[in-house]
Enzyme design. Sequence first.
Site, PDB file in Angstrom:
ATOM      1  NE  ARG A  18      -2.891  -7.756  -0.634  1.00 26.52           N
ATOM      2  CZ  ARG A  18      -4.202  -7.644  -0.691  1.00 26.52           C
ATOM      3  NH1 ARG A  18      -4.965  -8.172   0.259  1.00 26.52           N
ATOM      4  NH2 ARG A  18      -4.794  -7.012  -1.669  1.00 26.52           N
ATOM      5  N   GLY A  19      -2.855  -4.496   0.735  1.00 25.98           N
ATOM      6  CA  GLY A  19      -4.191  -3.903   0.665  1.00 25.98           C
ATOM      7  C   GLY A  19      -4.116  -2.554   1.365  1.00 25.98           C
ATOM      8  CB  ALA A  20      -5.002   0.842   0.197  1.00 28.48           C
ATOM      9  NE  ARG A  57       3.294  -2.475  -1.438  1.00 32.32           N
ATOM     10  CZ  ARG A  57       2.234  -3.146  -1.902  1.00 32.32           C
ATOM     11  NH1 ARG A  57       1.343  -3.642  -1.073  1.00 32.32           N
ATOM     12  NH2 ARG A  57       2.050  -3.320  -3.204  1.00 32.32           N
ATOM     13  CG  ASP A 205      -3.740   0.478  -3.798  1.00 22.31           C
ATOM     14  OD1 ASP A 205      -4.365  -0.179  -4.653  1.00 22.31           O
ATOM     15  OD2 ASP A 205      -3.235  -0.029  -2.783  1.00 22.31           O
ATOM     16  CE  LYS A 216      -1.774  -5.210  -6.786  1.00 18.65           C
ATOM     17  NZ  LYS A 216      -0.306  -4.940  -6.606  1.00 18.65           N
TER      18      LYS A 216
HETATM   19  O1  MRU Z   1      -0.216  -4.783  -3.878  1.00 18.56           O
HETATM   20  P1  MRU Z   1      -1.426  -4.910  -3.007  1.00 18.56           P
HETATM   21  O2  MRU Z   1      -1.884  -6.315  -2.826  1.00 18.56           O
HETATM   22  O3  MRU Z   1      -1.272  -4.160  -1.709  1.00 18.56           O
HETATM   23  O4  MRU Z   1      -2.555  -4.148  -3.839  1.00 18.56           O
HETATM   24  C1  MRU Z   1      -3.850  -4.083  -3.299  1.00 18.56           C
HETATM   25  C2  MRU Z   1      -4.834  -3.423  -4.180  1.00 18.56           C
HETATM   26  O5  MRU Z   1      -4.507  -2.889  -5.229  1.00 18.56           O
HETATM   27  C3  MRU Z   1      -6.221  -3.341  -3.675  1.00 18.56           C
HETATM   28  O6  MRU Z   1      -7.137  -3.429  -4.721  1.00 18.56           O
HETATM   29  C4  MRU Z   1      -6.392  -1.991  -2.971  1.00 18.56           C
HETATM   30  O7  MRU Z   1      -5.392  -1.811  -2.029  1.00 18.56           O
HETATM   31  C5  MRU Z   1      -7.723  -1.878  -2.312  1.00 18.56           C
HETATM   32  S1  MRU Z   1      -7.820  -2.878  -0.832  1.00 18.56           S
HETATM   33  C6  MRU Z   1      -9.328  -2.560  -0.121  1.00 18.56           C
END
Ligand code: MRU
Length: 305
Positions: A18-20, A57, A205, A216
């Site tokens: 996870r994480g963009a 996603r 994201d 998030k």
């Molecule tokens: O649902 P997730 O854990 O994928 O959400 C991640 C976030 O919202 C992060 O803050 C965002 O992707 C930035 S990661 C550098």
Amino acid sequence: MLDDYQQVVEAIKTLKVRGAPAIGIVAAYGMAMAVCKFEKYDKRFIDVVAEKFYSSRPTAVNLFLAVDRMKTKLFSETPQNIESAAKLMWHEASSIHNEDQQMCESIGKNGAELISVGDTILTHCNTGALATGGIGTALGVIYTCRDQGKKNRIFAGETRPVLQGARLTAWELKQEGIPVTLICDNMAGMIMKQGRINHVIVGADRIAANGDTANKIGTYPLAVLAIHHNIPFYVAAPSTSFDNSIKTGAEIKIEERPASEITNGFGNVIAPEDIEVYSPAFDITPRELISFFITENGILPGGRS
Ligand code: MRU
């Protein structure tokens, strides 16, 4: 260990990755995996694979950008056989990965210019090495400040419902020896009022053309609190998180997560059976609540600067 592109799609859906930026990179490697398993070179199959990734996603634009880039590479070079197609795809995926690593370094350096010795920073969700191909975005700034000897303290919001802040950010910062205090998300206002926060830094994201930012769930209330307490609010993100094809945040599709993540997140039942639940995974922070965007290309003004 994942050895099939469908497992990669599943890993993204279930937040194992996870994480963009990380999901963009992993989707790119997943596309390469699919090509390796080709029985014969088939463009239509790549479209099918791409669709599976697109629907894994919906919110982080990095995933769409990475998958499109992989498709463009393959279709524009017309490799002669499966072996050369696979080589091309692995090479492109690792370029996406390396570029993200470089972008994190630059975001770290640019963002560190906004932070002074001894400042305290509040962050949300996880934006570090577990969310990107490098040192991270918001956490990249924090690591760079540490490397510069700035001795900052970090407050990490736990990030309900699945606790990326508690499980990932607090862990990462602790591993790195950076002083971190974990708080529940609803404690941020109190701590700001006590005058204990100098900056809020979050990731993104998807950022619309007007600067509205999806991140998030829980980011938007932090931005509202930050403006009330006159605390600068920064979004740290690579250019791969900017989506100029949409005008405002209203056009960003917000993922909804399963009710069980709230009612039964880590094995404990914490709500009545069959309770109605609403669980958006992201919220939109309007541009006017953002002081600056920290990007690999420099600091860009938000609507508060
Ligand atoms: O649902 P997730 O854990 O994928 O959400 C991640 C976030 O919202 C992060 O803050 C965002 O992707 C930035 S990661 C550098």
